[in-house]
Write an enzyme that holds these catalytic residues in place. Structure first.
Site, PDB file in Angstrom:
ATOM      1  N   ASP A  63      47.038  29.001  32.490  1.00  0.00           N
ATOM      2  CA  ASP A  63      47.002  30.210  31.720  1.00  0.00           C
ATOM      3  C   ASP A  63      45.623  30.734  32.416  1.00  0.00           C
ATOM      4  OD1 ASP A  63      46.813  32.396  30.187  1.00  0.00           O
ATOM      5  OD2 ASP A  63      47.795  31.641  28.404  1.00  0.00           O
ATOM      6  N   SER A 140      47.310  46.370  43.944  1.00  0.00           N
ATOM      7  CA  SER A 140      48.060  47.445  43.744  1.00  0.00           C
ATOM      8  C   SER A 140      47.832  48.561  44.224  1.00  0.00           C
ATOM      9  CB  SER A 140      48.711  47.254  42.265  1.00  0.00           C
ATOM     10  OG  SER A 140      49.643  48.246  42.031  1.00  0.00           O
ATOM     11  N   TYR A 153      47.458  49.626  32.802  1.00  0.00           N
ATOM     12  CA  TYR A 153      47.721  48.929  34.096  1.00  0.00           C
ATOM     13  C   TYR A 153      46.924  49.391  35.297  1.00  0.00           C
ATOM     14  CZ  TYR A 153      50.169  46.750  37.918  1.00  0.00           C
ATOM     15  OH  TYR A 153      50.580  45.906  39.085  1.00  0.00           O
ATOM     16  N   LYS A 157      44.005  47.319  37.355  1.00  0.00           N
ATOM     17  CA  LYS A 157      43.945  47.249  38.950  1.00  0.00           C
ATOM     18  C   LYS A 157      42.874  47.865  39.724  1.00  0.00           C
ATOM     19  CE  LYS A 157      47.463  44.281  38.940  1.00  0.00           C
ATOM     20  NZ  LYS A 157      47.494  43.176  39.347  1.00  0.00           N
TER      21      LYS A 157
HETATM   22  P1  NAD Z   1      56.301  38.829  38.166  1.00  0.00           P
HETATM   23  O1  NAD Z   1      56.370  39.102  36.779  1.00  0.00           O
HETATM   24  O2  NAD Z   1      57.349  38.139  38.780  1.00  0.00           O
HETATM   25  O3  NAD Z   1      55.130  37.858  38.537  1.00  0.00           O
HETATM   26  C1  NAD Z   1      54.097  37.727  37.709  1.00  0.00           C
HETATM   27  C2  NAD Z   1      53.482  36.201  37.294  1.00  0.00           C
HETATM   28  O4  NAD Z   1      52.341  36.277  36.506  1.00  0.00           O
HETATM   29  C3  NAD Z   1      54.699  35.700  36.529  1.00  0.00           C
HETATM   30  O5  NAD Z   1      55.079  34.385  37.011  1.00  0.00           O
HETATM   31  C4  NAD Z   1      54.021  35.604  34.947  1.00  0.00           C
HETATM   32  O6  NAD Z   1      54.439  34.265  34.435  1.00  0.00           O
HETATM   33  C5  NAD Z   1      52.716  35.332  35.564  1.00  0.00           C
HETATM   34  N1  NAD Z   1      51.776  35.499  34.409  1.00  0.00           N
HETATM   35  C6  NAD Z   1      51.599  36.393  33.451  1.00  0.00           C
HETATM   36  N2  NAD Z   1      50.796  36.204  32.645  1.00  0.00           N
HETATM   37  C7  NAD Z   1      49.945  34.797  33.076  1.00  0.00           C
HETATM   38  C8  NAD Z   1      48.746  34.238  32.477  1.00  0.00           C
HETATM   39  N3  NAD Z   1      48.189  34.604  31.385  1.00  0.00           N
HETATM   40  N4  NAD Z   1      48.642  33.199  33.319  1.00  0.00           N
HETATM   41  C9  NAD Z   1      49.275  32.661  34.331  1.00  0.00           C
HETATM   42  N5  NAD Z   1      50.202  33.443  34.847  1.00  0.00           N
HETATM   43  C10 NAD Z   1      50.490  34.666  34.268  1.00  0.00           C
HETATM   44  O7  NAD Z   1      55.954  40.005  39.188  1.00  0.00           O
HETATM   45  P2  NAD Z   1      55.157  40.049  40.441  1.00  0.00           P
HETATM   46  O8  NAD Z   1      55.343  41.546  40.960  1.00  0.00           O
HETATM   47  O9  NAD Z   1      55.399  39.096  41.565  1.00  0.00           O
HETATM   48  O10 NAD Z   1      53.524  40.239  40.136  1.00  0.00           O
HETATM   49  C11 NAD Z   1      52.658  39.586  40.992  1.00  0.00           C
HETATM   50  C12 NAD Z   1      51.401  40.359  40.846  1.00  0.00           C
HETATM   51  O11 NAD Z   1      51.837  41.453  41.835  1.00  0.00           O
HETATM   52  C13 NAD Z   1      50.667  40.983  39.815  1.00  0.00           C
HETATM   53  O12 NAD Z   1      49.484  40.867  39.654  1.00  0.00           O
HETATM   54  C14 NAD Z   1      51.214  42.488  39.623  1.00  0.00           C
HETATM   55  O13 NAD Z   1      50.477  43.070  38.983  1.00  0.00           O
HETATM   56  C15 NAD Z   1      51.223  42.699  41.259  1.00  0.00           C
HETATM   57  N6  NAD Z   1      52.061  43.781  41.784  1.00  0.00           N
HETATM   58  C16 NAD Z   1      53.379  43.906  41.563  1.00  0.00           C
HETATM   59  C17 NAD Z   1      54.060  45.161  42.191  1.00  0.00           C
HETATM   60  C18 NAD Z   1      55.488  45.010  41.836  1.00  0.00           C
HETATM   61  O14 NAD Z   1      56.109  46.272  42.040  1.00  0.00           O
HETATM   62  N7  NAD Z   1      56.110  44.077  41.515  1.00  0.00           N
HETATM   63  C19 NAD Z   1      53.272  45.944  42.669  1.00  0.00           C
HETATM   64  C20 NAD Z   1      51.945  45.793  43.009  1.00  0.00           C
HETATM   65  C21 NAD Z   1      51.418  44.856  42.476  1.00  0.00           C
END
Ligand code: NAD
Length: 289
Positions: A63, A140, A153, A157
């Site tokens: 975590d 992001s 958010y 970022k």
């Molecule tokens: P997702 O929700 O599928 O994955 C995020 C992961 O982070 C999940 O597995 C969640 O359990 C984990 N997480 C949350 N809190 C946590 C903690 N305290 N300790 C450990 N793990 C934790 O979404 P995703 O899109 O795969 O996101 C991954 C990254 O990509 C994030 O940093 C997100 O901000 C970034 N991002 C996503 C998008 C999008 O559109 N999906 C766009 C730009 C950036």
């Protein structure tokens, strides 16, 4: 020797896809420590690697908001070294700012910014001592330009940009490269996992009607962007691989090609008015005067 990689947030989305790709590498180039907050969610990852991972994958609890759990995971890396650290865990928060509780705001900042920094902190001494390494961070476009209804958010970022840029300058002296993989919308569980004010929620009645109608427009915009322009996690993984395989990786990678137009506008028109006008037009289809 295999390259030792540790990735945060591997129970879904980008982290899961990256862990699967690296652990199933045909050349077995990588030993992957796929970490996740809740180990009960490891089945999805295990299903995706389908037994192809005997000596290339380990799943660990981590975590990113819990310092001790980061240190415990670090101690379970049997190679006692890390070649590539991927800070990917993150959560979203969407809705009118007036409605956001201190707890939910604090949680976003704790996961996205402090979580990323704490993770890097924990591995920094050994990476420095090795005089080599890579730190990759899922960035992001919301760390590059603002987005209404995503203030906290975006703040998290943007903060990641500052932290990583500062580290990138220093860590060159230790032969450690820092790279941000800047993603636009990606098809993951992100929208489902985030805290989001839903239309029809009674809490929205606490906000003025103009804000609610602008939020409605924003949500329509968000839906259409995710339907029309979202990338698949495989596309993002390719960019991570480019960065990992490059002998001299750059600081920023843009997953959808070039610099996003709004980011470009910030650079060419640094007083900000054009960027804000363009953003407003895109999201609300009205030009603010
Ligand atoms: P997702 O929700 O599928 O994955 C995020 C992961 O982070 C999940 O597995 C969640 O359990 C984990 N997480 C949350 N809190 C946590 C903690 N305290 N300790 C450990 N793990 C934790 O979404 P995703 O899109 O795969 O996101 C991954 C990254 O990509 C994030 O940093 C997100 O901000 C970034 N991002 C996503 C998008 C999008 O559109 N999906 C766009 C730009 C950036």
């Amino acid at each position: 020797d295999k390259k030792v990689v540790l990735i945060t947030g591997c129970s879904s989305g980008i982290g899961l896809s990256l862990a699967v790709r690296l652990a199933s590498d045909p050349e077995k180039t990588f030993k992957v420590y796929a970490t996740m907050r809740n180990l009960a969610k490891k089945e999805r990852l295990l299903e995706c690697v389908k037994g192809l991972h005997k000596d290339t994958l380990d799943i660990l609890q981590m975590d990113v908001t819990d310092r001790q759990s980061i240190l415990d995971a670090r101690d379970r890396v049997v190679e006692k070294r890390l070649d590539i650290l991927v800070c990917n865990a993150g959560v979203g928060l969407m809705g009118p700012l007036e409605l956001q509780s201190s707890d939910s705001m604090r949680q976003i900042l704790e996961v996205n910014i402090l979580g990323t920094i704490q993770t890097i902190q924990a591995f920094l001494p050994e990476m420095k001592a090795q005089s080599q390494g890579r730190i990759l961070v899922t960035g992001s476009t919301e760390g590059l330009h603002g987005l209404p209804f995503n203030e906290v958010y975006c703040a998290s970022k943007f903060a990641i940009e500052g932290a990583c840029e500062s580290l990138a300058v220093l860590l060159q002296n230790f032969n450690i490269r820092v790279s941000l993989i800047e993603c636009g919308p990606v098809n993951t569980d992100f929208l489902v996992n985030m805290q989001k004010a839903e239309l029809g929620n009674t809490s929205l009645q606490q906000v003025d009607t103009k804000t609610v109608s602008l939020y409605e427009k924003y949500l329509q915009h968000c839906d259409s962007v995710f339907q029309n322009a979202a990338q698949d996690t495989e596309d993002i993984v390719k960019v991570f691989l480019d960065a990992i395989q490059s002998p001299s990786p750059t600081f920023r990678y843009f997953t959808s090609g070039g610099v996003p137009p709004l980011t470009q506008l910030k650079i060419t028109e640094p007083d900000g008015s054009q960027c804000i006008r363009a953003m407003s037009k895109i999201i609300f289809s009205v030009e603010e005067q």
